[in-house]
Design an enzyme around this catalytic site. Structure first.
Site: not given
Length: 474
Positions: A364-365, A425
């Protein structure tokens, strides 16, 4: 001699590593970060703590063994019995077992040294959630015949079931495999009213059932489960639920369940609760599942690590399609390669039978702290490992939205997803649609999904009357 399983959650003493003289009684599940790990300050206690338990040896004969089964200890556990170190387990989210028999006495002292401190070899070490420490899932004492279904293979159940359906989904071959420790001639597999005997060769037995008029596991519409039992002449027995279903992913049609497009809509789930940390009981797991069902979810991403077997069972029972992954997240550690492979092995072999699980998440990421050749090689090894351990499910990755959608790493797994935060964001909400339209135009044959979006689950960002543009993470 039948297998005995005894819940072993009571009568433990706990002491923090910085105050070893202050031992206090605790009942499992337990975490030492239930309070300091939930204030958002990232200053919670990380280090080694000691769990100790005095006990008399359970009744057992010379032809039996005594084992302990831990469903989750975060993050590294060293198990010592009467001064003899028996095992070291690295990884805070998977089941592991230890044979107590060689060091067992009439009266015993068991010590489990548990460490959630910072290091460079055991994932995870960098993320936006708490790395709770503790024996935070149940523990069981097992008394088994010396000839028993394997307890020492990466925490696996010892019985693996693979349904292979016909093209019309009406009939199926149900392939059963069992792994045996000790001397055994055969395994008796039972499915419904039918029993077949399979010889044990090199510690393994295999058999195949023919199933007519298959009742499909069909997501939330009809999550039907079959049960199989396996027994040995020694008296040991195991059982497992399974489901008959087909899955596929298509770049145009999306997820396909039992031959038809099945639109997935759900949320990501973490295993913690205010005031409890990650030391959940069945009550909290049941409540989380009830919330998912109430909101109309038919899928759940079980982020960002292996979850409790109890919750995977709930996904099976209620038909939620699940994404399962390991805690390979945010920052690649070259020294941690072996740990990614061991945690992935545990995730796959322990959860193979769950029909709810439709993909294995590699990371993940992970490019959030930079992309290197070693990172890419680590993912290639993980991808190959998943395919070796499980030929029935695809692999996936959740990419950080700053990663170029044309990067070769995006196309390493079978399917892929992005964590996009347009409208939160950066940018505006409708840019999510535009991003996917652009990706699909450039890569029309690549399966792509949305694995995270929105405002996270931070209570500080929640409101009974959200303003326009306030979105919750999914």
């Amino acid at each position: 001699m039948m297998r005995k399983q005894i819940l072993w959650n009571s009568d433990w003493l706990f002491a923090r590593g910085d105050t070893p003289e202050k031992a206090t009684p605790v009942t499992l599940p337990h975490t030492w970060n239930a309070k300091d790990g939930q204030d958002g300050g990232n200053d919670y206690y990380r280090g080694t703590c000691l769990y100790t338990k005095a006990f008399a040896a359970p009744a057992h004969s010379d032809s039996e063994e005594v084992w302990l089964e831990f469903e989750g200890v975060a993050m590294t556990a060293v198990v010592t019995l009467n001064g003899h170190e028996l095992t070291r387990h690295e990884g805070g989210y998977a089941t592991f077992r230890v044979n107590l028999t060689p060091a067992l006495a009439a009266q015993n002292t068991l010590t489990v040294a548990v460490d959630n401190g910072k290091n460079r070899t055991v994932y995870l070490q960098k993320a936006d959630f708490t790395f709770y420490g503790g024996i935070y899932r149940p523990v069981h004492l097992l008394v088994v015949p010396k000839a028993h279904f394997a307890l020492d293979y990466h925490g696996a159940p010892g019985l693996r079931i693979t349904p292979v359906l016909s093209a019309d989904l009406k009939t199926a071959e149900i392939h059963a495999e069992a792994w045996v420790t000790g001397t055994a001639q055969s395994v008796q597999f039972t499915l419904g009213e039918e029993t077949l005997s399979a010889p044990v060769t090199d510690g393994k037995a295999e058999g195949t059932f023919k199933l007519e008029n298959v009742h499909l596991w069909d997501g939330v519409n009809d999550p039907y489960l079959y049960k199989m039992q396996a027994t040995l002449d020694s008296g040991d027995a195991v059982e497992a639920n399974f489901g008959c279903r087909t899955i596929a992913f298509d770049a145009e049609k999306g997820f396909i369940l039992n031959g038809r497009p099945y639109r997935l809509c759900g949320a990501a789930r973490h295993q913690d609760r205010q005031g409890l940390g990650n030391a959940l009981t069945e009550k909290e797991h049941d409540e989380d599942m009830a919330l998912l069902r109430e909101m109309g979810a038919n899928t759940v991403r079980l982020a960002h690590y292996q979850h409790a077997q109890y919750f995977y069972d709930l996904c099976d029972k209620y038909g939620l399609v699940a994404w399962a992954e390991i805690p390979y997240i945010t920052e690649h550690m070259p020294e941690g390669r072996a740990n990614t492979l061991s945690q992935m092995t545990e995730l796959v072999v322990q959860n193979y039978n769950h029909p709810s699980i439709v993909c294995w998440g590699l990371s993940n990421e992970i490019t959030g702290s930079g992309k290197t050749e070693d990172l890419v090689e680590n993912h290639k090894l993980l991808n190959d490992l998943c395919h070796k351990l499980d030929a029935t499910r695809p692999t996936t990755m959740a990419h950080i939205f700053m990663l170029d959608a044309n990067d070769p790493l995006v196309f390493l797994p079978d399917i892929r997803s992005y964590n996009l935060y347009y409208g939160w964001y950066v940018g505006e909400w409708d840019q999510n649609d535009a991003w996917f339209d652009e990706f699909h135009k450039n890569h029309p044959d690549a399966v792509i999904g949305l694995s995270e979006y929105g405002a996270d689950a931070n209570p500080a960002y929640q409101s009974a009357k959200p303003a326009k543009g306030d979105w919750s993470e999914g």
